[in-house]
Design a protein around this motif. Sequence first.
Motif, mmCIF file in Angstrom:
data_model
loop_
_atom_site.group_PDB
_atom_site.id
_atom_site.type_symbol
_atom_site.label_atom_id
_atom_site.label_comp_id
_atom_site.label_asym_id
_atom_site.label_seq_id
_atom_site.Cartn_x
_atom_site.Cartn_y
_atom_site.Cartn_z
ATOM 1 N N GLY A 1 51.436 -39.321 -14.994
ATOM 2 C CA GLY A 1 51.450 -40.988 -14.977
ATOM 3 C C GLY A 1 50.529 -41.511 -13.932
ATOM 4 O O GLY A 1 49.931 -42.393 -14.338
ATOM 5 N N ASN A 2 50.500 -41.163 -12.808
ATOM 6 C CA ASN A 2 49.665 -41.568 -11.682
ATOM 7 C C ASN A 2 48.147 -41.471 -12.406
ATOM 8 O O ASN A 2 47.261 -42.368 -11.989
ATOM 9 N N GLU A 3 47.735 -40.300 -12.908
ATOM 10 C CA GLU A 3 46.324 -40.344 -13.740
ATOM 11 C C GLU A 3 45.980 -41.362 -14.704
ATOM 12 O O GLU A 3 44.965 -42.155 -14.669
ATOM 13 N N VAL A 4 47.224 -41.464 -15.557
ATOM 14 C CA VAL A 4 47.117 -42.658 -16.426
ATOM 15 C C VAL A 4 46.728 -43.946 -15.737
ATOM 16 O O VAL A 4 45.801 -44.771 -16.272
ATOM 17 N N ALA A 5 47.766 -44.382 -14.874
ATOM 18 C CA ALA A 5 47.563 -45.541 -14.097
ATOM 19 C C ALA A 5 46.424 -45.666 -13.506
ATOM 20 O O ALA A 5 45.677 -46.739 -13.628
ATOM 21 N N ILE A 6 45.654 -44.663 -12.746
ATOM 22 C CA ILE A 6 44.332 -44.845 -12.317
ATOM 23 C C ILE A 6 43.233 -45.123 -13.236
ATOM 24 O O ILE A 6 42.313 -45.938 -13.242
ATOM 25 N N HIS A 7 43.257 -44.541 -14.542
ATOM 26 C CA HIS A 7 42.290 -44.645 -15.578
ATOM 27 C C HIS A 7 42.380 -46.160 -16.162
ATOM 28 O O HIS A 7 41.414 -46.577 -16.418
ATOM 29 N N VAL A 8 43.823 -46.344 -16.553
ATOM 30 C CA VAL A 8 43.954 -47.665 -16.949
ATOM 31 C C VAL A 8 43.282 -48.829 -15.967
ATOM 32 O O VAL A 8 42.604 -49.998 -16.387
ATOM 33 N N ARG A 9 43.720 -48.424 -14.821
ATOM 34 C CA ARG A 9 43.160 -49.719 -13.648
ATOM 35 C C ARG A 9 41.817 -49.675 -13.330
ATOM 36 O O ARG A 9 41.087 -50.585 -13.021
ATOM 37 N N GLN A 10 41.060 -48.528 -13.847
ATOM 38 C CA GLN A 10 39.501 -48.642 -14.005
ATOM 39 C C GLN A 10 38.988 -49.809 -14.840
ATOM 40 O O GLN A 10 38.007 -50.584 -14.735
ATOM 41 N N HIS A 11 39.809 -50.024 -15.949
ATOM 42 C CA HIS A 11 39.581 -50.985 -16.806
ATOM 43 C C HIS A 11 40.170 -52.336 -16.703
ATOM 44 O O HIS A 11 39.625 -53.523 -17.013
ATOM 45 N N ARG A 12 41.308 -52.358 -16.103
ATOM 46 C CA ARG A 12 42.098 -53.612 -16.061
ATOM 47 C C ARG A 12 42.800 -53.440 -14.399
ATOM 48 O O ARG A 12 44.108 -52.918 -14.575
ATOM 49 N N PRO A 13 42.121 -53.925 -13.731
ATOM 50 C CA PRO A 13 42.653 -53.576 -12.058
ATOM 51 C C PRO A 13 43.803 -54.403 -11.628
ATOM 52 O O PRO A 13 44.698 -54.045 -11.059
ATOM 53 N N ASP A 14 43.873 -55.290 -12.470
ATOM 54 C CA ASP A 14 45.316 -56.252 -12.205
ATOM 55 C C ASP A 14 46.456 -56.175 -13.125
ATOM 56 O O ASP A 14 47.325 -56.673 -12.959
#
Length: 76
Positions: free
Chosen positions: A3-16
Amino acid sequence: MMGNEVAIHVRQHRPDIPVLYMSGYAEPVLTDNGTLPNGVTIIEKPFTSHELLNRVRTFLRQTPEPRRDVPARAPR
């Protein structure tokens, strides 16, 4: 992917984008052993659909509005 890896990946594209974690482990176990950073919002399993709805609603109310002056990145 965890889950934390998914969050990091998603926040690279959508930081907010707000991230609510869910786990079958107690929050102190996850943060104390370094699995999750301090300050994350988590809902612990098991939970009812009503509890999930309330947690998501509360979480979104506490989350600042996304910045409007920075356009969202287009998907690749």
